[in-house]
Enzyme design. Structure first.
Site, mmCIF file in Angstrom:
data_model
loop_
_atom_site.group_PDB
_atom_site.id
_atom_site.type_symbol
_atom_site.label_atom_id
_atom_site.label_comp_id
_atom_site.label_asym_id
_atom_site.label_seq_id
_atom_site.Cartn_x
_atom_site.Cartn_y
_atom_site.Cartn_z
ATOM 1 C CG ASP A 322 48.631 49.152 37.890
ATOM 2 O OD1 ASP A 322 47.563 48.742 38.374
ATOM 3 O OD2 ASP A 322 48.674 50.018 37.004
ATOM 4 C CD GLU A 463 39.077 49.234 36.360
ATOM 5 O OE1 GLU A 463 39.028 50.267 35.675
ATOM 6 O OE2 GLU A 463 39.811 49.109 37.360
ATOM 7 C CE LYS A 574 40.106 50.471 31.549
ATOM 8 N NZ LYS A 574 40.035 51.115 32.857
#
Ligand code: BGC
Length: 722
Positions: A322, A463, A574
Site C-alpha cells: 500500500d 489474494e 478480490k
C-alpha cells in the site's frame, strides 16, 4: 457547503467503533481515535503509536496503544453524564479536516458538555483538549480526568510495570512486554472554577477528581495538555513528557493550537485539491486527503505508514505494498520529503528483506509482506481464522506474494523518474534494486526444454487465488525490477565508480549478465481476444457471476480465498490485478487493450479490498468510461466518511481507516481526471474531467517549484506559485 468539515448528529453505541475511525485525529507520531472523552473500552478508544511494536505471548505482534491522557468523565449529584451510560438529549460530533480538530457537543439535559481536541502537527508529542460545561441544574459536580490505562488492544496486553505519580502534572510510565521499551504519558489540567481536588491511582490509571458546587447557568471550563514519549524517542521519556506538558501549559491551549493550525496550513498549501461542481465529492476528497496527510511520518526521515494508518492495531500496524503503490503517488507529487521517508524505511529495512529471502532459500531481498520495525515480517502463515471451525487457515501471503519486492523497486524508480533526484538511489536505493532483482533471479523457475522462465507458486494482488503460476502482474513487476537493476548502469553512466563499488560490494559481476538474460525470458502473459489471462489456467476456471459466488456463502464473514473459499475455483477476483498492472504501466497498453481488459475483469471483481476501485477508476479515465470512473471515485473517496469497507476477514477484525483508498482518491483526481504525469521535472496533463466537475485545481511539487494546476472542460493551466 463547507467541504472541509464533517458532522454527525445522534449517538448510538453500535457506531461508536466506526466513529473512532471517522473522527480520528493524528499527526504521524500518534493517532487518537475519535471516541468521546468518557468512552469505555467497549468503544475502542486508543492513542495508537507509530513504529512501536510489541508481541504478547504467542499472539500477533502489533503496534502499542499508549495510555489515554484526555480521559474525562462528568457526573452531577453522583449521576453519570457519560455517553454509553446516559441517554443524551442530543449529541453531535465534528471533525475539521483543515485543522485536524475534533469536537463534540452533548446535551445531557442536566448539563451540556462541549469539547474540542487536537494532536499537534507542530509538536508531535503533544495532545490537548478544551472542555466547556454548561449546567442547567444546581448540584454537586464531579469531573474525573486523567490518564486512563484501561487500554483497548487486539492482541495485548502490551504495557507492564505501570507507575503513577500525581501533583500539578500527572505522570504514568510503563514498559512494553517484549522489548521493554519505556513509555511515559503526562497530563496537566487547568480549570477556571473553584473546586476541591483529590487524586486516585488504580489499575485503570491515574486521575484527578475535581468536585465543585454548581448552580443552574454556571459555565465551567477545563483545559488539558498532555504529552507522550517513548524510549525510541529519548532516553528519558518521563522527563520529556513532563517538560513538554509544562511548557505547553505555559504556552496555553490557543497558542499550541495556532502552531498546529499553521503546520496544517503548510500541508494544505502543498497538497489540497479543490474540486468544483460536486460539494459532496469535494468533501470526500478532502476527508481522504486529511486521513492520509494526518498519518504521514513528517517527524521521522525513515518511517513508513501502516495499512490502517494510526487508527488502531488492525493488520498488525504493518507496512504493506500500500505504501509504495497507493500512498507514495500523492506524497511524491506534493510533499516529496514524505515520499523519501517511505522509501528510506525500505532502504533501512533491507537487512530484514535479505534475511527473509535467505530463510526461504533465495538470494537477494524478499521484503516482508507485512513489514514491522526493522523490516521484520509480521505476516504469519495462518493469517485468517475460519468462521466455521474457528481454526487458523494456512494462507500464503507471507511466502508467495513475491511482487512486494518489485513494488518497492517501482516506487524507488518512479521517485527518481519523477523528481530526477538520484540521491536516494545513491544512498542505498540502488542496492535495494539490485538485491530485489537478485531475488527474482533466484526465484524464477527454469525449464530444461523451454526458453522462457516462469514465476510459479505465487499470489498476485488478487489474494483469493493462491499459489498460481505466471500471474501477469507479478511477472511484469519482476521484469520491471530486473530491468530497473540493469538501468542503474545507464542512470549512473557518468559515475562508473559507483556501479563498480556496488558490483564489488554485492559480488554482483555475474548477476548483471544473468539479469540481462532473465529479462528476455520472463514469460509474457497469455491473451484471449486482447484480454490478458491473470495467471496460467485462469480462463479455465468457472466463469460465473459475482452474485452466484456471493450466494454460495454460508456466513457473511466467511473468507472467500484459501483452500475452501468460494472464489478459488471461479474467475471472481478480490481486487484489481491485471487492471492494477495496467494502471501502473499505462503507456504500455493501447486504449483498445485497456478497454477489453477493463470490460472483462470489472464485472468479475468483488472489490473486496479498498485498494481495488481506484485502479479501475484510473483505467476507466483513460478509456473514457467517465461515468464509471466517477462512481469508483465516489466509492474510493468516501470510504472513511461513510464508514464502509469490510470489518472482518474470517474472524479477524480488519476495521480502521483506509489510507490506500485515501491515496487512491488523490490518484483518481490528479492522475486520472487531470491526467497528470511528471517525468524528470516536466509536467504534462491529459485531462478526462467527468461531467460532474466544472474545475479541478491542485498544487504539484516539481523540483524546487510548486505549480498550481487548473483543469476545466476548456483546457488546463499550470502556474508557478509565488
Ligand atoms: C489486500 C492487500 C492489502 C492489504 C492491506 C488486503 O486485504 O488484499 O492488497 O495490501 O489488505 O491493505
Amino acid at each position: 457547503m463547507d467541504t472541509w468539515y464533517f458532522e454527525k448528529r445522534g449517538w448510538d453505541s453500535q457506531s461508536a467503533v466506526a466513529d473512532g475511525n471517522r473522527f480520528l485525529i493524528a499527526n504521524g507520531y500518534m493517532g487518537l481515535r475519535g471516541t468521546v472523552e468518557e468512552a469505555a473500552r467497549l468503544h475502542c478508544p486508543a492513542v495508537n503509536l507509530a513504529g512501536v511494536y510489541d508481541r504478547h505471548a504467542d499472539r500477533w505482534r502489533e503496534p502499542v496503544n499508549a495510555p489515554h491522557p484526555l480521559y474525562v468523565r462528568l457526573s452531577l449529584d453522583a449521576r453519570p453524564l457519560a455517553l454509553g451510560e446516559t441517554e443524551p438529549v442530543s449529541h453531535t460530533q465534528r471533525i475539521d479536516y483543515r485543522r485536524g480538530v475534533f469536537s463534540r457537543h452533548t446535551d445531557f439535559g442536566a448539563a451540556v458538555l462541549e469539547s474540542e481536541r487536537f494532536v499537534s502537527l507542530a509538536q508531535v508529542h503533544l495532545l490537548a483538549a478544551r472542555l466547556k460545561l454548561c449546567f442547567r441544574e444546581d448540584g454537586e459536580a464531579e469531573l474525573r480526568t486523567g490518564i486512563s490505562t484501561d487500554l483497548w488492544d487486539l492482541n495485548g496486553p502490551h504495557l507492564f510495570d505501570f507507575a503513577f505519580s500525581h501533583g500539578q502534572t500527572l505522570l504514568c510510565t510503563a514498559v512494553t512486554g517484549e522489548k521493554k521499551i519505556p513509555l511515559a504519558v503526562a497530563q496537566r489540567a487547568v480549570c477556571d472554577f473553584r473546586c476541591t481536588e483529590r487524586f486516585e491511582t488504580g489499575e485503570d490509571g491515574v486521575f484527578r477528581v475535581l468536585r465543585f458546587a454548581v448552580k443552574k447557568g454556571d459555565v465551567c471550563r477545563l483545559t488539558l495538555l498532555a504529552a507522550v514519549f517513548t524510549g525510541l524517542d529519548t532516553p528519558d521519556p518521563a522527563q520529556r513528557a513532563v517538560t513538554l506538558c509544562n511548557q505547553a501549559s505555559r504556552q496555553g491551549y490557543a497558542a499550541c493550537l495556532r502552531e498546529s493550525d499553521e503546520a496544517w496550513e503548510r500541508v494544505w498549501q502543498a497538497s489540497a485539491v479543490e474540486m468544483h461542481g460536486d460539494d459532496e465529492a469535494a468533501l470526500a476528497l478532502h476527508a481522504s486527503q486529511y486521513y492520509l496527510n494526518s498519518i504521514a511520518p513528517r517527524h521521522a526521515a525513515n518511517l513508513s505508514i501502516p495499512a490502517r494508518g494510526l487508527s488502531g492495531q488492525t493488520y498488525k500496524g504493518a507496512v504493506f505494498w500500500d505504501s509504495e503503490i497507493f500512498f507514495f503517488p500523492m506524497f511524491v507529487h506534493t510533499q516529496p520529503e514524505v515520499a523519501r521517508s517511505l522509501l528510506r524505511y525500505r532502504i533501512e529495512t533491507l537487512p530484514g528483506a535479505l534475511k527473509k529471502a535467505a530463510e526461504y532459500g533465495y538470494r537477494g531481498a524478499f521484503y516482508a509482506w507485512e513489514s514491522q520495525e526493522g523490516g521484520a515480517e509480521g505476516c504469519t502463515d495462518f493469517n485468517v481464522v475460519d468462521v466455521f471451525t474457528h481454526r487458523p487457515v494456512r494462507t500464503y501471503f507471507r511466502d508467495k506474494q513475491i511482487h512486494i519486492s518489485a513494488d518497492v523497486v517501482y516506487a524507488l524508480r518512479r521517485y527518481y523518474e519523477i523528481t530526477g533526484d538520484d540521491s536516494l538511489l545513491l544512498a542505498g536505493g540502488a542496492e535495494v534494486i539490485a538485491q530485489c532483482a537478485r531475488f527474482y533471479l533466484s526465484r524464477a523457475t527454469r525449464h530444461p526444454d523451454r526458453e522462457t522462465v516462469d514465476f510459479a507458486d505465487v499470489i498476485g494482488p488478487d489474494e483469493y487465488h493462491e499459489r498460481v503460476t505466471n500471474n501477469a502482474f507479478t511477472n511484469r513487476m519482476a521484469a520491471y525490477c530486473v530491468e530497473s537493476a540493469l538501468a542503474l548502469r545507464d542512470i549512473f553512466r557518468a559515475r562508473p565508480d559507483f556501479i563498480a563499488a556496488l558490483t564489488e560490494k554485492l559480488d554482483y559481476a555475474r548477476d548483471w549478465e544473468l539479469l540481462a538474460d532473465l529479462l528476455g525470458r520472463i514469460r509474457k502473459p497469455r491473451t484471449r481476444k486482447g484480454v490478458i489471462e491473470q495467471f496460467d489456467g485462469y480462463f479455465a476456471l468457472e466463469d460465473c457471476s459475482l452474485d452466484t459466488v456471493r450466494g454460495r456463502l454460508c456466513d457473511a464473514r466467511e473468507y472467500w480465498g484459501g483452500d475452501h473459499g468460494v472464489a478459488g475455483p471461479t474467475q471472481i477476483i478480490k481486487q484489481a490485478d491485471v487492471i492494477a498492472l495496467m494502471a501502473l504501466f499505462p503507456e504500455a497498453f493501447s486504449d483498445a487493450q485497456l478497454a477489453a481488459n477493463w470490460a472483462y475483469y470489472e464485472p468479475r471483481t468483488e472489490h473486496g479490498s479498498s485498494l481495488s476501485a481506484c485502479m479501475y477508476a484510473l483505467t476507466a479515465c483513460r478509456i473514457g468510461r467517465l461515468d464509471r470512473a466517477w462512481e469508483l471515485f465516489e466509492k474510493t473517496a468516501s470510504i472513511d466518511l461513510v464508514g464502509g469497507g469490510k470489518q472482518w476477514a474470517g474472524e479477524i477484525y480488519i476495521g480502521g481507516t483506509h489510507p490506500a483508498a485515501n491515496g487512491g482518491a488523490w490518484m483518481i483526481a490528479a492522475l486520472g481526471f487531470a491526467g497528470l504525469r511528471v517525468e524528470k521535472g516536466r509536467l504534462t496533463l491529459s485531462p478526462h474531467l467527468p461531467k460532474q466537475l466544472t474545475r479541478l485545481r491542485f498544487p504539484v511539487t516539481v523540483g524546487e517549484e510548486r505549480l498550481l494546476v487548473t483543469v476545466t472542460h476548456e483546457g488546463w493551466t499550470a502556474e508557478k506559485e509565488e
